[in-house]
Design an enzyme around this catalytic site. Structure first.
Site, PDB file in Angstrom:
ATOM      1  N   GLU A 290     -57.077  99.510 200.488  1.00  0.00           N
ATOM      2  CA  GLU A 290     -56.293  98.372 200.989  1.00  0.00           C
ATOM      3  C   GLU A 290     -55.847  97.590 199.762  1.00  0.00           C
ATOM      4  O   GLU A 290     -56.653  96.919 199.124  1.00  0.00           O
ATOM      5  CB  GLU A 290     -57.148  97.478 201.909  1.00  0.00           C
ATOM      6  CG  GLU A 290     -57.939  98.215 202.996  1.00  0.00           C
ATOM      7  CD  GLU A 290     -57.090  98.656 204.174  1.00  0.00           C
ATOM      8  OE1 GLU A 290     -55.860  98.442 204.148  1.00  0.00           O
ATOM      9  OE2 GLU A 290     -57.646  99.247 205.119  1.00  0.00           O
ATOM     10  N   CYS A 324     -53.443  88.701 200.003  1.00  0.00           N
ATOM     11  CA  CYS A 324     -52.639  89.915 199.856  1.00  0.00           C
ATOM     12  C   CYS A 324     -51.400  89.806 200.742  1.00  0.00           C
ATOM     13  O   CYS A 324     -50.379  90.428 200.486  1.00  0.00           O
ATOM     14  CB  CYS A 324     -53.460  91.134 200.229  1.00  0.00           C
ATOM     15  SG  CYS A 324     -54.294  90.915 201.785  1.00  0.00           S
TER      16      CYS A 324
END
Ligand code: NAP
Ligand code: MG
Length: 528
Positions: A290, A324
């Protein structure tokens, strides 16, 4: 529900918390301030484990405040944690899945009980404001529960298949998803609870044993998660918690051939290296990666401009731009360009910056000195290439003098081919540009190596077009709660396309748990 309030906290509801939540947070903060600076061990095979070398965890809001002292784990410690996890695997993997679900649910309950305390720890360690700190813990407990729910909804991933149409035999075919072995979880600093606890819960409930290594900036939060697992009665060795530098301890864990799979959440470069390492051992092992984002928002002239402005502000500057999912690129249709920017600058200049434990504060410090320095370098570069509308400088007055405080920054007039339109900065800096036709905005939005989140504000027909064309794993339309941020398990499963994620399936969603298991078909014949 957060304890004592009956309030369901998510990243979408966090803007109007009940008063009781503030009271509980303040109580927990006062209690914690009385026990800072203690030393914490690693937890290997259920036991406290200490190294010769230590490192300090300091508050990014005031670096004179020592939060705790942690173990600087070595390759040898990595080896011990792997030994423990490997030894625990045969029993844990054969523990009935219902029992694993029960234990992981219990850990979630313990986490609920510790929400305020752990929320304060997140605020202290990362510099998150109180709602973001609490959100991280509430999300982690929900991620654990979501994994348990999916295990149950799928009957432990045991499914009857068709029976071969044979004469003289009865066949039974079962599909069973079974755990891989020792699962490694390496997590980043920005959601130290959710990105450690979420993957850890998925690995445990599916029957893998666990070694988790948090970021060096955030060892304390992850330690609390390990304590929740311990208190829940998850057996010794099934979960292991180690701390130390990614480059030495982390690398030693990665290099151990006994690691059966990994969930790595962090930067693109480290993730890509791990992906390459995991595909070049004796066989290819699963690596759930990720990674970063360079998340765009597109605002059409048909948008509700107030919803757009507040959504942009929240996503560009929430957690100081260190999500993010942060909105780092804003494309605005020319007729409303100045108006949207005006509203955005106005909202941004009203943000209260300071001690993240303070109820009034929205914007805390950035996490460490490297980020603080990067911020100054990026601002200088953007000032040269374009124009800074607001922000652009670090804040050092009064109580801010000992922390890493950076003013939320909006840059415009930066040429489209500038490198900072492509690279993730991971700081409170966003860039805006006008466009003339929607297709042009979409082309720019998709023209990056990342594909994590994206946002849109416009008419109903345009929304359909946006969802259809955008290359990203999590997409939002007309959302004032956040243009590109604010996902929650069970509502917005989270993951990315392209360079943002390797598995193509999102965490906290329907398809996540199977990533932690390999399939076995059991064909069993009987004569007659
Ligand atoms: P990072 O520097 O890549 O670090 C992530 C983790 O990897 C840390 O625990 C780090 O340890 C460890 N590490 C570093 N080098 C390693 C190596 N050679 N071998 C094994 N482990 C190693 O990332 P970060 O600065 O903490 O986090 C920010 C990044 O995470 C951003 O790029 C952000 O977009 C991404 N992120 C992605 C998601 C998502 O869901 N897609 C969510 C959150 C964050 P040390 O701390 O000791 O260096
Ligand atoms: Mg720190």
């Amino acid at each position: 529900m957060t304890p004592d309030t009956g309030f369901k906290l998510t990243y979408a509801t966090m803007f109007n918390p009940p008063e009781e939540l503030h009271t509980q947070f303040d109580l927990a903060a006062a209690e914690l301030k009385g026990r800072l600076g203690r030393e914490y061990g690693m937890i290997i095979d259920g036991k406290e484990h200490f190294s010769t070398e230590k490192f300090e965890d300091r508050s990014p809001a005031d670096t004179s405040v020592l939060l705790g002292v942690f173990q600087k784990g070595t390759a040898e410690d990595a080896h011990l944690a792997m030994d423990a996890a490997a030894r625990a695997f045969p029993v844990w993997s054969h523990t009935p899945w219902q029992e694993r679900v029960r234990l992981v649910r219990k850990a979630a309950e313990i986490m609920d009980r510790r929400t305020y305390e752990m929320g304060v720890i997140v605020s202290l360690e990362v510099g998150k404001n109180r709602m973001e700190g609490l959100g991280d813990i509430a999300e982690t407990a929900d991620l654990l529960r979501y994994s348990c729910d999916r295990m149950e909804a799928n009957n432990g991933f045991i499914a009857e298949m068709g029976r071969d149409p044979l004469v003289g035999f009865t066949s039974r075919n079962l599909s069973i998803l079974r755990p891989y072995g020792v699962w490694l979880v390496i997590s980043p600093f920005n959601f130290p609870a959710a990105l450690t606890g979420g993957p850890a819960g998925a690995a445990l409930v599916t029957g893998n044993t666990l070694v988790m290594k948090p970021a060096t900036d955030t060892p304390w939060t992850a330690r609390c998660i390990a304590e929740c697992f311990r208190e829940a009665g998850i057996p010794d060795g099934v979960y292991n918690y180690v701390t130390g530098p990614g480059s030495s301890l982390g690398q030693a864990l990665i290099d151990d051939p006994r690691v059966a799979g990994i969930t790595f959440t962090g930067s693109f470069d480290v993730g890509m290296k791990i992906g390459r390492d995991f595909s070049s051992g004796r066989w290819v092992r699963p690596a759930i990666l990720e990674l970063g984002g360079k998340n765009p928002a597109i605002i059409s002239k048909n948008a509700n401009l107030d919803d757009a402005a507040i959504g942009l502000m929240r996503s560009a500057f929430g957690l100081q731009g260190q999500k993010c999912s942060a909105c780092s690129r804003i494309f605005i249709e020319r007729p409303v360009y100045e108006q949207v920017l005006g509203k955005l600058v106005d909202l941004t200049s009203k943000l209260v910056i300071g001690d993240p434990l303070d109820r009034k504060v929205y914007t805390g410090p950035v996490v460490n000195k490297a980020g603080y320095r990067d911020y100054q370098a990026f601002c200088a570069e953007l000032e040269k290439a374009g124009r800074i509308l607001t922000g652009g400088k670090v804040l050092t007055e009064g109580a801010l003098a000992n922390g890493y405080f950076c003013a939320p920054t909006i840059a415009v007039d930066v040429p489209a081919d500038h490198r900072l339109w492509q690279e993730e900065m991971f700081l409170p800096i966003t860039m805006a540009a006008p466009f003339d036709i929607l297709e042009e905005a979409m082309q720019r939005a998709n023209d990056v190596q990342y594909g994590l989140t994206a946002g849109f504000y416009g008419s109903e027909e345009e929304v359909t077009w946006f969802f259809d064309k955008i290359e990203a794993g999590v997409t939002y339309a007309n959302r004032p709660q956040g243009a590109t941020t604010g996902a929650w398990p069970g509502f917005q499963p989270f993951g990315g396309w392209k360079g943002s994620g390797s598995s193509g399936k999102n965490a906290g969603g329907y398809y996540y748990l199977p990533l932690y298991m390999h399939e076995q078909i059991q064909t069993h014949m009987k004569r007659g």
